[in-house]
Design an enzyme around this catalytic site. Structure first.
Site, PDB file in Angstrom:
ATOM      1  N   PRO A   2      49.436  66.539  51.244  1.00 23.34           N
ATOM      2  CG  PRO A   2      49.056  68.765  51.269  1.00 23.34           C
ATOM      3  CD  PRO A   2      49.744  68.191  50.453  1.00 23.34           C
ATOM      4  CD  GLU A   3      48.559  61.017  53.589  1.00 23.36           C
ATOM      5  OE1 GLU A   3      47.682  60.102  54.459  1.00 23.36           O
ATOM      6  OE2 GLU A   3      49.676  60.726  53.841  1.00 23.36           O
ATOM      7  CE  LYS A  61      45.760  61.350  49.423  1.00 18.20           C
ATOM      8  NZ  LYS A  61      46.771  60.830  48.874  1.00 18.20           N
ATOM      9  NE  ARG A 275      52.820  57.153  47.654  1.00 22.25           N
ATOM     10  CZ  ARG A 275      52.035  56.895  46.497  1.00 22.25           C
ATOM     11  NH1 ARG A 275      52.462  55.723  46.027  1.00 22.25           N
ATOM     12  NH2 ARG A 275      51.275  57.676  45.909  1.00 22.25           N
TER      13      ARG A 275
END
Length: 289
Positions: A2-3, A61, A275
């Site tokens: 989650p950002e 975050k 990523r």
């Protein structure tokens, strides 16, 4: 992971439902969920029992609940820091999959606050509060820079920092010591909006372009927040177990092979720091070698 928008959605849900409540009982169902609390699960549960939740806060975050706990001589304020990791959820009431609940807390109004975490990368810890640059934050969060939605975020100051960095701009956007809250999704979205390729060395870009990326990051995260965040699967949900729907509005991230909504070119994907980076080769040309 989650950002900022996803964490802020959770924070707002907790703020509305648990502020002013007292924790009456705590159970740790999986020791990994409290591995960051050095004193161990027994200490955490003992200190949380009877603590009053004064409010919630966030930087980047990281999310925390400010607690009033019983000290040796007087009540003291401390923070329950929540790290959501890859799949952590803070849920109120019924939990869809009880097998993934790692910690549960009973509040004085009968509400059950659960920390569910399928992958067990997240967790809770108690930490002291310190004042850093005029803001009160938990010690584990003190090293983080302000995020683009922080009212005291200084865009010009961050641009000056970026102008001294001799590595890829996207790498710097993901460095929480430079600017917090931005992860892989919103970095790609901000870079697409600003028409900048993240492979550019930050120090080679003009202040105007760096500022445009930071402003784009703030804009896209505000829009994501308004839509409940980005949920690609059931791992990210709000406190009521509901998914966000901003993924429908993404312009770059996850759109490999699709047409750019601005120019029609085909969105590309490249490997970056274990990523994937998504960008438009026409709107965001790679730097010349």
């Amino acid at each position: 992971m989650p950002e900022l928008p996803e964490v802020e959605v959770v924070r707002r849900g907790l703020q509305a439902h648990v502020t002013g409540r007292t924790i009456t009982e705590v159970r740790v169902h999986h020791p990994r969920a409290v591995r960051r609390h050095d004193a161990g699960p027994a200490d955490l549960t003992a200190r949380l029992r009877g603590a009053r939740i004064n409010g919630t806060d966030r930087r980047g975050k990281y999310l925390w609940l400010t607690l009033n706990t019983a000290g040796v001589h007087r009540p003291t304020d401390t923070a329950l820091v929540v790290h959501l990791g890859m799949s952590g959820q803070m849920l109120l009431g019924a939990v869809p999959c009880a097998a993934h609940v790692r910690i549960s807390a009973l509040l004085d109004d009968g509400t059950v606050l659960s920390f569910a975490d399928q992958r067990t990368f997240g967790g809770w810890l108690l930490a002291d509060l310190v004042t850093v640059d005029g803001s009160v934050v938990p010690v584990p969060v003190a090293h983080l820079a302000r995020d683009p939605l922080d009212p005291r975020f200084d865009c010009d100051a961050v641009v000056k920092v970026l102008r001294r960095k001799h590595s890829e701009l996207k790498r710097q956007l993901l460095d929480q010591r430079v600017v917090s809250g931005i992860g892989n999704i919103y970095a790609d979205e901000a870079l697409w909006r600003a028409k900048v390729n993240g492979a550019h060395v930050a120090a080679t870009l003009r202040c105007r372009r760096l500022g445009a990326v930071l402003h784009a990051a703030a804009d896209v995260m505000r829009e994501a927040l308004a839509k409940g965040g980005t949920s690609f699967d059931s791992l990210y949900v709000n406190v009521n177990g509901e998914s966000g729907y901003f993924e429908r509005s993404l312009d770059a991230y996850g759109r490999e092979g699709e047409n750019c909504r601005r120019c029609g070119a085909v969105i590309r994907r490249e490997r970056f720091m274990n990523r994937s980076s998504f960008y438009c080769p026409r709107c965001q040309p790679r730097p010349r070698k």
